[in-house]
Design an enzyme around this catalytic site. Sequence first.
Site, PDB file in Angstrom:
ATOM      1  N   HIS A 279       0.831  -1.207   0.000  1.00  0.00           N
ATOM      2  CA  HIS A 279       0.000   0.000   0.000  1.00  0.00           C
ATOM      3  C   HIS A 279       0.862   1.251   0.000  1.00  0.00           C
ATOM      4  CE1 HIS A 279      -2.596  -3.126   1.767  1.00  0.00           C
ATOM      5  NE2 HIS A 279      -3.494  -2.561   0.993  1.00  0.00           N
TER       6      HIS A 279
ATOM      7  N   ASP B 233      -0.062   4.931   4.846  1.00  0.00           N
ATOM      8  CA  ASP B 233      -0.080   4.802   3.402  1.00  0.00           C
ATOM      9  C   ASP B 233      -0.549   6.072   2.701  1.00  0.00           C
ATOM     10  OD1 ASP B 233      -2.731   4.817   3.990  1.00  0.00           O
ATOM     11  OD2 ASP B 233      -3.103   2.732   3.459  1.00  0.00           O
TER      12      ASP B 233
ATOM     13  N   ALA C 149      -3.356  11.576  11.854  1.00  0.00           N
ATOM     14  CA  ALA C 149      -4.300  12.141  10.887  1.00  0.00           C
ATOM     15  C   ALA C 149      -5.743  11.891  11.300  1.00  0.00           C
ATOM     16  CB  ALA C 149      -4.040  11.547   9.504  1.00  0.00           C
TER      17      ALA C 149
END
Length: 570
Positions: A217, A392, A551
């Site tokens: 990924h 990723d 995130a």
Amino acid sequence: MTHVFEDADSFAEEAVHGYCMVHERIVRAVTGGVLRSTVTPAGKVALVIGGGSGHYPAFAGYVGAGLADAAIAGDVFASPATQLIASVARKAERGAGIVLGFGNYAGDVLNFGFAAEQLRAGGIDVRVLAITDDIASASPEETSRRRGVAGDIPVFKIAGAAAEAGLSLDDVERLARLANARTRSFGVAFGGCTLPGSREPLFEVPAGKMAIGLGIHGEPGIEETDIMSASSLAALLVERVLAEAPDGASGRAAVLLNGLGGTKHEELFVLWTYIADALERGGITPVSPLVGEYVTSLDMEGCSLTLTWLDEELEPLWLAPCDTAALRVGNTAPAERAPALPDESDVRRSWPDATPEAKRAGQTFALALSRLAATLRNAEAELGRIDALAGDGDHGQGMTRGSRAAAEAADEAAKAGAGAASVLAAAADAWAARAGGTSGVIWGLGLQAASGAFDDRTSPTREQARQAAKSALEAVMRLGGARPGDKTLVDALAPFVETLVADIEADLPTKVAWAHATERAHEAANATADLLPKLGRARIHTERSRGHRDAGAVSLALAARIVGDTINEH
């Protein structure tokens, strides 16, 4: 860079459509993936595989006689949604149970696991098989935490052959698990990959260097070294894989030298000459070896080596005939074309009757989700940048897709006269179905749990808001497995909920309570920079994550602010 696409958001869907057009002899498209286009006998175990797109020929390329019965395709590098997995699996089931096979990634584990629960609740016997072949992703003492890479292929091939031979669900599962336990993979990358629509790769390898221990990924490798000669690279790959040979393994193995998308077949053939010599020196006899592209990562330059140590049970299954777009072995018996499936294009959703108050609340929820979708779209690049530091890099893209789908579903429901609970439930389903990956299923779970605290008969109350927040947190932690301190969105969600609940119980106005909770969520999101990840793909790149915010926590805090602003206006 991925150059050829019309709309980056529909890249995966259009790729599946084109694939099915070309290979209609073997497969047919259904919502969420592909099925065999030929008749499958009743009483056969169904092997249903899947994962994110961007890995062709995995996973759709392995549907066909002798291998998989169906494949589910998520968006690029994102797990398919629970509802799609369950839907495709039901269509493939032939009365003898289902094996769900996928790589061992957090989003896939959640979505395939929840789909299995849904299918079992409907009376279908389902076994869940997470492939764990990548030796670079966890130590030998933690094999259950290893991710699945090109080892998917020999494991699926053996499981598919066992199912095609008419073996029972118990035996198919046993042989698949035996194959997984005897499979090891290790890889390197010379350059990163780029998501459709992106101008920058998810990661870069310095000129003249190669990344060792990559994922499929775009996850960065665990170390970097100078690019080696073919003979030295072959020695590295073979030594790493043979060092983890399973106990009691024979000298015969299925061997797969896999290109990751940007390394050409000629290079792989050159490398194979040295790998074959190194395997012979290591006492390994390759059995029907494969060299080519079998599990890719868009345009990534790199390769991986996979060995599955065979025995008297596994070897005949590895050599058994199969007929798929990506892998053909021997000759399979001709099969008649399967009858057409019912049209799914005009399925309309109905809504419970709602009072005017509940309809107005539903409209407010829809407005908040619309504003959230616009904000997340503007933040997509930054969220992706933060995520790429140790993951990723697809978090921003997933949040954009999920929030947009949720906003559209909420708007449609609100315009149809749905109440608050139904609007939020529709948004939850759409978010999970479109976002994919871990964040998609987590946001879907949270919103669905929150919707249960409201109803379609009244305007939302403070008590309902309190219960909605608590229910969302409980669902995310219970089903997602994260806890405060793991460096996930829970690190922002937990303090948000705790503050909101405490302020509401202290009889503070809802607007004030939400503002306090939002402030606390932002503080907590910023504090994740001091944490090290304990879950997901970032877990194996802890040092890369140090000093950077999570995130998921950042996007949660951002969502809290946008929803709060909407509340203040209404």
